[in-house]
Design a protein around this motif. Sequence first.
Motif, short mmCIF file in Angstrom:
data_model
loop_
_atom_site.label_atom_id
_atom_site.label_comp_id
_atom_site.label_asym_id
_atom_site.label_seq_id
_atom_site.Cartn_x
_atom_site.Cartn_y
_atom_site.Cartn_z
N ASP A 94 0.86 -1.19 0.00
CA ASP A 94 0.00 0.00 0.00
C ASP A 94 0.90 1.24 0.00
OD1 ASP A 94 -2.83 -0.96 0.28
OD2 ASP A 94 -1.98 -1.94 2.04
N ALA A 95 1.48 1.52 -1.13
CA ALA A 95 2.37 2.67 -1.27
C ALA A 95 2.18 3.24 -2.68
CB ALA A 95 3.83 2.24 -1.07
N ILE A 96 2.00 4.54 -2.76
CA ILE A 96 1.71 5.18 -4.04
C ILE A 96 2.73 4.80 -5.12
CG2 ILE A 96 1.52 7.40 -5.23
CD1 ILE A 96 0.05 8.44 -2.69
N PRO A 97 4.05 4.88 -4.86
CA PRO A 97 5.00 4.53 -5.93
C PRO A 97 4.84 3.09 -6.42
CG PRO A 97 6.13 5.72 -4.18
CD PRO A 97 4.75 5.40 -3.67
N ALA A 98 4.58 2.16 -5.51
CA ALA A 98 4.41 0.75 -5.89
C ALA A 98 3.15 0.56 -6.72
CB ALA A 98 4.36 -0.14 -4.65
N ILE A 99 2.08 1.24 -6.35
CA ILE A 99 0.82 1.13 -7.09
C ILE A 99 0.98 1.71 -8.48
CG2 ILE A 99 -1.59 1.89 -7.15
CD1 ILE A 99 -1.41 1.92 -3.99
N VAL A 100 1.55 2.89 -8.57
CA VAL A 100 1.75 3.54 -9.87
C VAL A 100 2.63 2.67 -10.77
CG1 VAL A 100 2.80 5.54 -11.04
CG2 VAL A 100 1.34 5.88 -9.02
N ALA A 101 3.70 2.12 -10.22
CA ALA A 101 4.60 1.27 -11.01
C ALA A 101 3.88 0.02 -11.51
CB ALA A 101 5.83 0.88 -10.19
N VAL A 152 -10.64 3.86 4.40
CA VAL A 152 -10.26 5.07 5.12
C VAL A 152 -9.10 4.86 6.10
CG1 VAL A 152 -12.52 6.15 4.83
CG2 VAL A 152 -12.11 4.69 6.83
N SER A 153 -8.49 3.69 6.09
CA SER A 153 -7.33 3.45 6.94
C SER A 153 -6.16 4.31 6.46
CB SER A 153 -6.91 1.98 6.88
OG SER A 153 -7.93 1.17 7.42
N PRO A 154 -5.25 4.66 7.37
CA PRO A 154 -4.11 5.49 6.97
C PRO A 154 -3.30 4.90 5.80
CG PRO A 154 -4.25 5.40 9.35
CD PRO A 154 -5.27 4.42 8.82
N SER A 155 -3.25 3.57 5.70
CA SER A 155 -2.46 2.95 4.62
C SER A 155 -3.22 2.86 3.30
CB SER A 155 -2.00 1.56 5.05
OG SER A 155 -3.11 0.71 5.24
N ASP A 156 -4.51 3.19 3.28
CA ASP A 156 -5.32 3.08 2.06
C ASP A 156 -5.04 4.28 1.15
OD1 ASP A 156 -6.48 0.70 2.88
OD2 ASP A 156 -8.21 1.69 3.80
N VAL A 157 -4.15 4.07 0.17
CA VAL A 157 -3.74 5.18 -0.70
C VAL A 157 -3.99 4.91 -2.19
CG1 VAL A 157 -2.01 6.06 0.93
CG2 VAL A 157 -1.35 4.34 -0.79
N THR A 158 -4.73 3.86 -2.49
CA THR A 158 -5.00 3.56 -3.90
C THR A 158 -5.65 4.75 -4.62
OG1 THR A 158 -5.11 1.19 -3.47
CG2 THR A 158 -6.17 1.98 -5.49
N PRO A 209 -23.91 -0.71 5.12
CA PRO A 209 -23.77 0.74 5.31
C PRO A 209 -22.31 1.21 5.20
CG PRO A 209 -24.30 -0.33 7.40
CD PRO A 209 -24.41 -1.37 6.32
N GLN A 210 -21.36 0.28 5.34
CA GLN A 210 -19.95 0.65 5.23
C GLN A 210 -19.55 1.04 3.79
OE1 GLN A 210 -20.97 -1.93 7.16
NE2 GLN A 210 -20.42 -1.06 9.12
N ALA A 211 -20.42 0.81 2.83
CA ALA A 211 -20.12 1.17 1.44
C ALA A 211 -19.82 2.65 1.29
CB ALA A 211 -21.28 0.78 0.53
N VAL A 212 -20.38 3.47 2.17
CA VAL A 212 -20.14 4.91 2.06
C VAL A 212 -18.69 5.27 2.37
CG1 VAL A 212 -22.54 5.52 2.56
CG2 VAL A 212 -20.88 5.41 4.44
N LEU A 213 -17.94 4.33 2.93
CA LEU A 213 -16.53 4.57 3.25
C LEU A 213 -15.60 4.26 2.09
CD1 LEU A 213 -16.48 3.09 6.86
CD2 LEU A 213 -16.82 5.48 6.16
N SER A 214 -16.12 3.67 1.03
CA SER A 214 -15.29 3.32 -0.11
C SER A 214 -14.86 4.58 -0.86
CB SER A 214 -16.05 2.41 -1.08
OG SER A 214 -15.28 2.22 -2.26
N ARG A 215 -13.57 4.63 -1.18
CA ARG A 215 -13.04 5.76 -1.94
C ARG A 215 -12.54 5.32 -3.31
NH1 ARG A 215 -8.86 8.58 -0.21
NH2 ARG A 215 -7.76 6.73 0.48
#
Length: 182
Positions: free
Chosen positions: A61-68, A90-96, A124-130
């Motif tokens: 869960d890291a932006i550079p790894a996801i982009v690559a 919404v966890s701190p590591s959720d950066v997708t 109801p947790q669907a509202v937390l999806s980003r």
Amino acid sequence: MQSNPDQSGQTGGPPGGYRFAVITMSDKGVRGERQDTSGPALRELFEAAGYRFCHYALVADAIPAIVAAVTTAIDRDRADLVLTTGGTGVSPSDVTPEAMDQLFDREIPGIAEAMRAASLAITPQAVLSRGRAGIRGQSLIVNLPGSRKAALENVAAVMAAFPHALDKIKGSPADCATLSKQ
């Protein structure tokens, strides 16, 4: 513009003309602490629907790894459709979703809106999806939740639109048709 032919020379149209990639974001998965179940389930679903598998990655869960990983799937392995799973909460590591800022040429908000609406009927947790969806070059990228159940439920809400979306992204001059229930 024409879509790129796959190794059989087939182009666009039915799902069999399109190549897909699955990329799972999971720190625990990368460390060997959790098995990826959503990625294999998505692969099975899309292969059964006639899409051609071309790439899989399990990344942190890291932006550079996801982009690559997404860039490799599109640029090297010629994925027409990239399904990402994980990192949309919404966890701190959720950066997708933030990684998509470096990948999208254009966003397609209706795909994410439809997934959230369908998911909200279940939890109801669907509202937390980003999760987001967008276009990079001539490829469609769709962010899905990390759990197997949620990934399959979310993609089921929008999967029928993918062949048409991919045709249009590739430059099909065909008019968009309105589907009606009979």
